[in-house]
Motif scaffolding. Structure first.
Motif, mmCIF file in Angstrom:
data_model
loop_
_atom_site.group_PDB
_atom_site.id
_atom_site.type_symbol
_atom_site.label_atom_id
_atom_site.label_comp_id
_atom_site.label_asym_id
_atom_site.label_seq_id
_atom_site.Cartn_x
_atom_site.Cartn_y
_atom_site.Cartn_z
ATOM 1 N N LYS A 21 0.838 -1.208 0.000
ATOM 2 C CA LYS A 21 0.000 0.000 0.000
ATOM 3 C C LYS A 21 0.869 1.253 0.000
ATOM 4 N N ASN A 22 1.995 1.153 -0.691
ATOM 5 C CA ASN A 22 2.950 2.259 -0.693
ATOM 6 C C ASN A 22 3.902 2.061 -1.868
ATOM 7 N N VAL A 23 4.002 3.066 -2.738
ATOM 8 C CA VAL A 23 4.832 2.967 -3.936
ATOM 9 C C VAL A 23 6.310 2.822 -3.576
ATOM 10 N N THR A 24 6.769 3.618 -2.614
ATOM 11 C CA THR A 24 8.179 3.575 -2.226
ATOM 12 C C THR A 24 8.548 2.218 -1.642
ATOM 13 N N HIS A 25 7.713 1.718 -0.711
ATOM 14 C CA HIS A 25 8.002 0.429 -0.080
ATOM 15 C C HIS A 25 7.957 -0.704 -1.103
ATOM 16 N N ALA A 26 7.023 -0.622 -2.039
ATOM 17 C CA ALA A 26 6.946 -1.649 -3.082
ATOM 18 C C ALA A 26 8.203 -1.634 -3.937
ATOM 19 N N GLY A 27 8.726 -0.429 -4.227
ATOM 20 C CA GLY A 27 9.947 -0.316 -5.009
ATOM 21 C C GLY A 27 11.147 -0.914 -4.295
ATOM 22 N N VAL A 28 11.249 -0.648 -2.978
ATOM 23 C CA VAL A 28 12.348 -1.219 -2.187
ATOM 24 C C VAL A 28 12.260 -2.737 -2.197
ATOM 25 N N ARG A 29 11.058 -3.252 -2.046
ATOM 26 C CA ARG A 29 10.870 -4.706 -2.025
ATOM 27 C C ARG A 29 11.299 -5.359 -3.331
ATOM 28 N N LEU A 30 11.027 -4.704 -4.449
ATOM 29 C CA LEU A 30 11.356 -5.264 -5.752
ATOM 30 C C LEU A 30 12.688 -4.746 -6.292
ATOM 31 N N SER A 31 13.409 -3.992 -5.460
ATOM 32 C CA SER A 31 14.717 -3.427 -5.859
ATOM 33 C C SER A 31 14.600 -2.599 -7.129
ATOM 34 N N THR A 32 13.593 -1.758 -7.179
ATOM 35 C CA THR A 32 13.411 -0.870 -8.324
ATOM 36 C C THR A 32 13.126 0.538 -7.822
ATOM 37 N N SER A 33 13.227 1.518 -8.694
ATOM 38 C CA SER A 33 13.088 2.909 -8.279
ATOM 39 C C SER A 33 11.626 3.279 -8.048
ATOM 40 N N GLN A 34 11.441 4.361 -7.300
ATOM 41 C CA GLN A 34 10.084 4.846 -7.045
ATOM 42 C C GLN A 34 9.414 5.279 -8.341
ATOM 43 N N SER A 35 10.182 5.892 -9.247
ATOM 44 C CA SER A 35 9.585 6.345 -10.508
ATOM 45 C C SER A 35 9.135 5.153 -11.349
ATOM 46 N N ALA A 36 9.911 4.064 -11.337
ATOM 47 C CA ALA A 36 9.520 2.868 -12.092
ATOM 48 C C ALA A 36 8.251 2.264 -11.511
ATOM 49 N N MET A 37 8.142 2.235 -10.168
ATOM 50 C CA MET A 37 6.933 1.699 -9.541
ATOM 51 C C MET A 37 5.737 2.602 -9.827
ATOM 52 N N SER A 38 5.961 3.904 -9.845
ATOM 53 C CA SER A 38 4.868 4.830 -10.171
ATOM 54 C C SER A 38 4.381 4.593 -11.594
ATOM 55 N N GLY A 39 5.331 4.311 -12.497
ATOM 56 C CA GLY A 39 4.952 4.001 -13.872
ATOM 57 C C GLY A 39 4.145 2.720 -13.963
ATOM 58 N N SER A 40 4.552 1.699 -13.191
ATOM 59 C CA SER A 40 3.803 0.444 -13.181
ATOM 60 C C SER A 40 2.397 0.657 -12.626
ATOM 61 N N LEU A 41 2.285 1.465 -11.567
ATOM 62 C CA LEU A 41 0.967 1.745 -10.993
ATOM 63 C C LEU A 41 0.080 2.461 -12.005
ATOM 64 N N ALA A 42 0.659 3.394 -12.754
ATOM 65 C CA ALA A 42 -0.122 4.113 -13.767
ATOM 66 C C ALA A 42 -0.639 3.149 -14.837
ATOM 67 N N ARG A 43 0.202 2.228 -15.284
ATOM 68 C CA ARG A 43 -0.218 1.248 -16.293
ATOM 69 C C ARG A 43 -1.308 0.338 -15.744
ATOM 70 N N LEU A 44 -1.160 -0.075 -14.502
ATOM 71 C CA LEU A 44 -2.159 -0.946 -13.890
ATOM 72 C C LEU A 44 -3.489 -0.217 -13.722
ATOM 73 N N ARG A 45 -3.416 1.052 -13.362
ATOM 74 C CA ARG A 45 -4.645 1.842 -13.224
ATOM 75 C C ARG A 45 -5.379 1.955 -14.559
ATOM 76 N N ARG A 46 -4.614 2.135 -15.629
ATOM 77 C CA ARG A 46 -5.247 2.213 -16.948
ATOM 78 C C ARG A 46 -5.844 0.866 -17.341
ATOM 79 N N HIS A 47 -5.112 -0.204 -17.035
ATOM 80 C CA HIS A 47 -5.591 -1.529 -17.415
ATOM 81 C C HIS A 47 -6.900 -1.878 -16.702
#
Length: 330
Positions: A21-47
């Motif tokens: 329930k947090n973009v930053t924490h999800a990014g840390v968990r997957l070893s990816t940047s906050q901006s990349a996770m924000s991009g994934s969230l945007a794509r998922l929201r559109r889908h």
């Protein structure tokens, strides 16, 4: 829409976002940047044509659709992991894999040495990163997902899968010259009146619960985040500490303290390994669990195990019986 129309890696991001329930924490968990996770969230929201995460005050909450999606995504990824692992082969003698294991300072003191000896013989190239237990780590699933194993007392309500691996019992530590020590023993009255040095683990230990059953509230004068320093706090003072026996025996030769039986029936301590269900079928993880299982069995006294198992029961339910309520000493 067919599976080919969406990047299935987004399911991994979706699970992390919904669980954290947090973009930053999800990014840390997957070893990816906050901006990349924000991009994934945007794509998922559109889908899904849904916000999925909505801000409420300073936190985020799941939308109704996201609440329904979470268990489906968790189950789907678990099945995918299981399917992919069926053809994998793990050779510990050649592996350079890196594992992450969480355990208390007590378990590190008595368990790590024989574990490393076993690894040196069977898997010399494997690396294990040991991490201490931190506050709040035993109340959520997040940390269980971030590490391969957590070895903690059986009875914590951790999700996932668990199995008992090591048994111990509690003893008292006092300075050898403590005037309350008579014929190598302490009384219940002594425990009630003496100042205590205690380990603050966030939950009552089985020994604490036994004292509570007997109507004794320890007068804690000093508390520490771990067990290892307690023998040195007892040495040269009027303090008493109630600690696991294996740890007490390890420090007998280093700290000036006497190991004394508790003035109540033996209270078993059952340490268990916990792991997330997503790792259950992984061959490397199965090997790690089997190695930990063998080391624990090599340490345990069969009679002590039998007594503790009768009280603690199986490891599947995480029930409070793992922290037994014992009757008062006669």
């Amino acid at each position: 829409m067919g599976l080919g129309a969406i990047d299935l890696n987004l399911l991994v991001a979706l699970e992390a976002l919904l669980e954290e329930k947090n973009v930053t924490h999800a990014g840390v968990r997957l070893s990816t940047s906050q901006s990349a996770m924000s991009g994934s969230l945007a794509r998922l929201r559109r889908h899904f044509n849904d916000e999925l995460l909505v801000r409420v005050g300073r936190e985020y909450e799941l939308t109704p659709l996201a609440e329904r999606l979470l268990p489906v995504v968790q189950s789907s990824l678990h099945k995918a992991e299981e399917a992919l692992s069926l053809t994998r082969h793990f050779d510990p003698s050649r592996s350079r894999q890196r594992f992450s294991v969480v355990m208390s300072d007590y378990v590190m003191t008595v368990f790590v040495e024989p574990l490393l000896r076993a690894l040196a013989q069977e898997a010399p190239g494997i690396r294990i990163d040991f991490h201490p237990i931190v506050t709040g780590q035993l109340e959520t699933e997040t940390h269980l997902r971030c590490h391969d194993l957590m070895i903690v007392p059986l009875g914590y309500q951790l999700p996932g899968v668990s199995e008992a691996v090591m048994h111990d019992r509690f003893v008292c530590l006092v300075d050898p010259d403590n005037p309350r020590l008579v014929d190598g023993r302490l009384s219940l009255r002594d425990l009630a009146e003496m100042p205590h040095a205690a380990c603050a683990v966030g939950k009552l230990t089985p020994a604490d619960r036994q004292l509570e059953t007997l109507g004794i509230t320890p007068r804690v004068q000093v508390s520490t985040p771990g067990f290892n320093v307690l023998p040195f706090l007892v040495s040269g003072t009027d303090l008493v500490a109630v600690v696991p026996e294996r740890l007490a025996r390890r420090y007998e030769g280093f700290a000036r303290c006497a190991v004394v039986p508790t003035p109540f029936p033996d209270v078993p301590l059952v340490e268990a390994m916990y792991w997330h269900h997503n790792r259950h079928a992984d061959p490397a993880h199965r090997w790690l669990r089997e190695t930990v299982r063998k080391v624990g069995a090599s340490l345990d006294d069969p009679v002590a195990c039998e007594i503790a198992d009768e009280i603690a029961g199986t490891d599947a339910t995480h029930a409070d019986r793992a922290f037994p309520e014992l009757t008062a000493a006669s």
